[in-house]
Design an enzyme around this catalytic site. Sequence first.
Site, short mmCIF file in Angstrom:
data_model
loop_
_atom_site.label_atom_id
_atom_site.label_comp_id
_atom_site.label_asym_id
_atom_site.label_seq_id
_atom_site.Cartn_x
_atom_site.Cartn_y
_atom_site.Cartn_z
N GLY A 12 0.79 -1.23 0.00
CA GLY A 12 0.00 0.00 0.00
C GLY A 12 0.81 1.28 0.00
O GLY A 12 0.33 2.31 0.48
N ASN A 14 1.48 3.05 -2.61
CA ASN A 14 0.76 3.98 -3.49
C ASN A 14 -0.48 4.55 -2.80
O ASN A 14 -0.80 5.73 -2.97
CB ASN A 14 0.38 3.30 -4.82
N ARG A 66 -16.06 -17.99 -9.56
CA ARG A 66 -15.59 -16.65 -9.90
C ARG A 66 -16.78 -15.72 -10.13
O ARG A 66 -16.76 -14.54 -9.78
CB ARG A 66 -14.70 -16.72 -11.14
N ASN A 108 -5.52 2.60 -13.18
CA ASN A 108 -4.54 1.65 -12.65
C ASN A 108 -3.14 2.27 -12.75
O ASN A 108 -2.84 2.98 -13.70
CB ASN A 108 -4.59 0.37 -13.49
N HIS A 110 0.68 1.16 -13.30
CA HIS A 110 1.49 0.01 -13.73
C HIS A 110 2.97 0.42 -13.72
O HIS A 110 3.31 1.50 -14.22
CB HIS A 110 1.08 -0.45 -15.14
N ASP A 151 -3.83 -4.03 -19.13
CA ASP A 151 -2.95 -2.87 -19.33
C ASP A 151 -3.09 -2.25 -20.72
O ASP A 151 -2.12 -1.73 -21.28
CB ASP A 151 -1.47 -3.26 -19.08
N GLN A 179 10.36 7.72 -7.86
CA GLN A 179 10.52 8.77 -8.89
C GLN A 179 9.32 8.87 -9.83
O GLN A 179 9.17 9.86 -10.53
CB GLN A 179 11.79 8.51 -9.70
N GLU A 181 5.82 6.39 -9.68
CA GLU A 181 4.47 5.99 -9.25
C GLU A 181 3.86 6.94 -8.21
O GLU A 181 2.71 7.36 -8.36
CB GLU A 181 4.51 4.57 -8.65
#
Length: 208
Positions: A12, A14, A66, A108, A110, A151, A179, A181
């Site tokens: 976590g 981010n 699922r 998202n 990545h 993605d 640097q 995200e």
Amino acid sequence: MLKIAVLVSGGGTNLQAIMDAIDAGKIHNTEISVVISNNPGAYALERAKNKGIEAVCISPKDYDTRDEFNGEFLRKLDTYQVDLVVLAGFLVVIPPEMIASYRNRIINIHPSLIPSFCGTGYYGLKVHEGVLERGVKVTGATVHFVDEGTDTGPIILQKSVEVQQGDTPKALQQRVMEQAEWQILPQAIDLIAAGKVSVVDGKAVIAD
Ligand code: GAR
């Protein structure tokens, strides 16, 4: 006020960057309504609780199929009535029904410069292993909208980071986080909160 849900699976950092940017006034007009994890042991849930933010867990492992999980996951998310869903190191495939009902409202982060080192099998440390294996000299991170592919959605922001001689996957992962995200994810949320991001002909466009 932009209400967001942050979806997490691990440490976590981010999520922390988003919470810190809200506190520092770098993300305007935004509140985190809920943090959702598939992993009950995710430290990200502790980070949320420490901040007094609602933290919930929903795991595919607790459902027979699922489809059942996907249905319940969407129902749970819907109860929070958020404007934006932020995948911050969330490692579960987003159900197609969720993508359809939150079209261009899921983003998202990545840890590479898409379209390099992305898609099925490229997540977390594996991305940085791939970068070092190939020997590219520049990598980075990408914030993008989530569509039905892996993605493949419209790219909102990217930031490059230099690969250094002797990098290990972990060292490179840390540099990409620091640097790139932790900067571009909060920046993208702020742009969306300001109503500056739209999708035109399948591409994200940022207003001045
Ligand atoms: C981050 O590096 C993020 O970019 C990556 O997982 C890490 C989560 O770290 N996400 C992916 O690889 C998605 N394909 P965090 O839990 O400390 O934010």
